[in-house]
Design an enzyme around this catalytic site. Sequence first.
Site, PDB file in Angstrom:
ATOM      1  N   ARG A  29       0.860  -1.194   0.000  1.00 56.80           N
ATOM      2  CA  ARG A  29       0.000   0.000   0.000  1.00 56.80           C
ATOM      3  C   ARG A  29       0.891   1.237   0.000  1.00 56.80           C
ATOM      4  O   ARG A  29       1.199   1.801   1.025  1.00 56.80           O
ATOM      5  CB  ARG A  29      -0.920  -0.018   1.215  1.00 56.80           C
ATOM      6  CG  ARG A  29      -1.887   1.153   1.304  1.00 56.80           C
ATOM      7  CD  ARG A  29      -2.817   0.997   2.502  1.00 56.80           C
ATOM      8  NE  ARG A  29      -3.705   2.109   2.659  1.00 56.80           N
ATOM      9  CZ  ARG A  29      -3.388   3.255   3.272  1.00 56.80           C
ATOM     10  NH1 ARG A  29      -2.186   3.426   3.792  1.00 56.80           N
ATOM     11  NH2 ARG A  29      -4.259   4.231   3.377  1.00 56.80           N
ATOM     12  N   SER A  71     -12.710  -2.864   1.345  1.00 54.51           N
ATOM     13  CA  SER A  71     -12.898  -2.226   2.653  1.00 54.51           C
ATOM     14  C   SER A  71     -14.368  -1.887   2.837  1.00 54.51           C
ATOM     15  O   SER A  71     -14.996  -1.336   1.923  1.00 54.51           O
ATOM     16  CB  SER A  71     -12.122  -0.910   2.733  1.00 54.51           C
ATOM     17  OG  SER A  71     -10.750  -1.160   2.635  1.00 54.51           O
ATOM     18  N   LYS A 100      -3.986   6.238   8.780  1.00 51.21           N
ATOM     19  CA  LYS A 100      -4.793   6.674   7.629  1.00 51.21           C
ATOM     20  C   LYS A 100      -5.467   7.987   8.025  1.00 51.21           C
ATOM     21  O   LYS A 100      -6.345   8.001   8.890  1.00 51.21           O
ATOM     22  CB  LYS A 100      -5.842   5.597   7.310  1.00 51.21           C
ATOM     23  CG  LYS A 100      -6.619   5.829   6.035  1.00 51.21           C
ATOM     24  CD  LYS A 100      -7.577   4.662   5.792  1.00 51.21           C
ATOM     25  CE  LYS A 100      -8.113   4.640   4.400  1.00 51.21           C
ATOM     26  NZ  LYS A 100      -9.324   5.297   4.146  1.00 51.21           N
TER      27      LYS A 100
HETATM   28  N1  3NM Z   1      -7.689   1.359   6.312  1.00 57.02           N
HETATM   29  P1  3NM Z   1      -2.764   0.943  11.518  1.00 57.02           P
HETATM   30  S1  3NM Z   1      -7.717   2.015   8.745  1.00 57.02           S
HETATM   31  C1  3NM Z   1      -5.295   1.371   5.684  1.00 57.02           C
HETATM   32  O1  3NM Z   1     -10.663   1.790   8.180  1.00 57.02           O
HETATM   33  C2  3NM Z   1      -6.376   1.543   6.660  1.00 57.02           C
HETATM   34  O2  3NM Z   1     -10.436   1.062   6.156  1.00 57.02           O
HETATM   35  C3  3NM Z   1      -8.509   1.586   7.328  1.00 57.02           C
HETATM   36  O3  3NM Z   1      -3.179   1.292  10.020  1.00 57.02           O
HETATM   37  C4  3NM Z   1      -9.976   1.484   7.211  1.00 57.02           C
HETATM   38  O4  3NM Z   1      -2.742  -0.550  11.626  1.00 57.02           O
HETATM   39  C5  3NM Z   1      -6.209   1.904   7.990  1.00 57.02           C
HETATM   40  O5  3NM Z   1      -1.401   1.537  11.682  1.00 57.02           O
HETATM   41  C6  3NM Z   1      -4.908   2.162   8.686  1.00 57.02           C
HETATM   42  O6  3NM Z   1      -3.789   1.579  12.403  1.00 57.02           O
HETATM   43  C7  3NM Z   1      -4.425   0.988   9.474  1.00 57.02           C
END
Ligand code: 3NM
Length: 210
Positions: free
Chosen positions: A38, A109, A138
């Site tokens: 990503r 998602s 994010k």
């Molecule tokens: N998508 P971390 S939250 C890429 O809610 C991504 O769809 C999300 O990163 C969604 O594990 C997210 O560091 C970030 O929190 C995840």
Amino acid sequence: MKQILPLYFIMGSQDCKLDPAFTLTEAIKGGITCFQFREKGPGSLQGTEKVALGRKLQRICRESNIPFIVNDDIELANTLQADGIHVGQDDMPIEEVVHKFVGNIIGLSVHTVEEAKQAATHNIDYIGVGPIFPTGTKKDAKKPVGASHIHTIRDAGISTPIVGIGGITKQNAHHVIQAGAEGISLISAISMSDYPQLAAKQLKAILTLA
Ligand code: 3NM
């Protein structure tokens, strides 16, 4: 899917404290079951540099038989002949992804139960439900839904395999599995660690216990 989803690591160069290839190699040694490239957001590589890093990380995955999934970029996924593609609600329409992607795994998602129901009507292999917990990774993430949201989706009769995403750490990962997800997907808990192998190992141990 049950073997692929348990410890699903996502990363781009912008997320890494250490070198991306080293981070991925260590994460694989630690027991991740799937990888998503990503390369997105502030500081991410573009164009040929993005493709080159994708190829390098794909090679590392291939050596260890770890599925290599590309986030959002269908052209890159097809160029690299990736094992899968993952898209969000605001990316390309899912019908088009199903039609255009020649690899095998398709992930989407979802945030709401309605989106999860919609996903179930398409040929989707898994859904990423989140953000489960607050995330700083994010920037445009929606409001956290909590692990119980996974229960709610299951109670709505949706049987598509689920990975939770967003703010998952070794402290809270068990809630996600106990709520009925097939796996946890995460970025910073591994990519920002000084010891990515150890971080992955500890998460893997929690999955076994949950
Ligand atoms: N998508 P971390 S939250 C890429 O809610 C991504 O769809 C999300 O990163 C969604 O594990 C997210 O560091 C970030 O929190 C995840």
